[in-house]
Write a protein that holds these residues in place. Structure first.
Motif, PDB file in Angstrom:
ATOM      1  N   LEU A   1       0.830  -1.202   0.000  1.00  0.00           N
ATOM      2  CA  LEU A   1       0.000   0.000   0.000  1.00  0.00           C
ATOM      3  C   LEU A   1       0.869   1.258   0.000  1.00  0.00           C
ATOM      4  N   LEU A   2       1.877   1.281   0.855  1.00  0.00           N
ATOM      5  CA  LEU A   2       2.756   2.442   0.933  1.00  0.00           C
ATOM      6  C   LEU A   2       3.546   2.635  -0.360  1.00  0.00           C
TER       7      LEU A   2
ATOM      8  N   GLU B   1       2.607   1.643  -3.368  1.00  0.00           N
ATOM      9  CA  GLU B   1       1.659   2.071  -4.401  1.00  0.00           C
ATOM     10  C   GLU B   1       1.368   3.558  -4.247  1.00  0.00           C
ATOM     11  N   TYR B   2       1.166   4.008  -3.036  1.00  0.00           N
ATOM     12  CA  TYR B   2       0.885   5.427  -2.804  1.00  0.00           C
ATOM     13  C   TYR B   2       2.098   6.285  -3.184  1.00  0.00           C
TER      14      TYR B   2
ATOM     15  N   ARG C   1       2.465   6.931  -6.940  1.00  0.00           N
ATOM     16  CA  ARG C   1       1.374   7.574  -7.672  1.00  0.00           C
ATOM     17  C   ARG C   1       1.845   8.884  -8.284  1.00  0.00           C
TER      18      ARG C   1
ATOM     19  N   THR D   1       2.705  12.631  -6.439  1.00  0.00           N
ATOM     20  CA  THR D   1       3.299  12.528  -5.104  1.00  0.00           C
ATOM     21  C   THR D   1       4.798  12.821  -5.173  1.00  0.00           C
TER      22      THR D   1
ATOM     23  N   LEU E   1       6.453   7.622   4.939  1.00  0.00           N
ATOM     24  CA  LEU E   1       5.012   7.395   5.072  1.00  0.00           C
ATOM     25  C   LEU E   1       4.704   6.556   6.309  1.00  0.00           C
TER      26      LEU E   1
ATOM     27  N   ILE F   1      -4.863   5.652   7.087  1.00  0.00           N
ATOM     28  CA  ILE F   1      -5.344   4.916   5.918  1.00  0.00           C
ATOM     29  C   ILE F   1      -6.854   5.079   5.880  1.00  0.00           C
TER      30      ILE F   1
ATOM     31  N   SER G   1     -12.085   2.229  -2.573  1.00  0.00           N
ATOM     32  CA  SER G   1     -10.730   2.722  -2.774  1.00  0.00           C
ATOM     33  C   SER G   1     -10.057   2.973  -1.423  1.00  0.00           C
TER      34      SER G   1
ATOM     35  N   ASN H   1      -6.814   5.164   0.421  1.00  0.00           N
ATOM     36  CA  ASN H   1      -5.935   6.301   0.239  1.00  0.00           C
ATOM     37  C   ASN H   1      -5.281   6.631   1.573  1.00  0.00           C
ATOM     38  N   LEU H   2      -4.192   7.350   1.516  1.00  0.00           N
ATOM     39  CA  LEU H   2      -3.582   7.904   2.711  1.00  0.00           C
ATOM     40  C   LEU H   2      -3.992   9.361   2.779  1.00  0.00           C
TER      41      LEU H   2
END
Length: 73
Positions: A16-17, A19-20, A23, A26, A42, A53, A61, A63-64
């Motif tokens: 997850l981190l 992927e974020y 993006r 970012t 993060l 989160i 979906s 997101n952070l």
């Protein structure tokens, strides 16, 4: 809905981190920062409570988001 990061499996949280952090939108400014450093940053923000989160059930979906952005919800 806030998802406590401590309830995610370590690999799931890492994915997850990552992927974020990769993006579009970012970027971290003028200098290049490696993926591991972004993920570490993060993770520190999650541990401090600055970032949470957020799962949006209607959109399915994740997101952070900054915790302070959720204070009014």
């Amino acid at each position: 809905m806030i998802i406590p990061f401590t309830e995610l499996a370590p690999d799931t949280l890492r994915n997850l981190l990552e992927e974020y952090a990769t993006r579009e939108g970012t970027e971290y400014g003028e200098r290049e920062i490696g993926l591991d450093q972004k993920v570490t940053s993060l993770r520190c923000q999650l541990e401090s409570g600055e970032v949470v989160i957020w799962f949006e059930p209607g959109e399915e979906s994740v997101n952070l988001v900054l915790a302070r952005e959720l204070d009014g919800l």
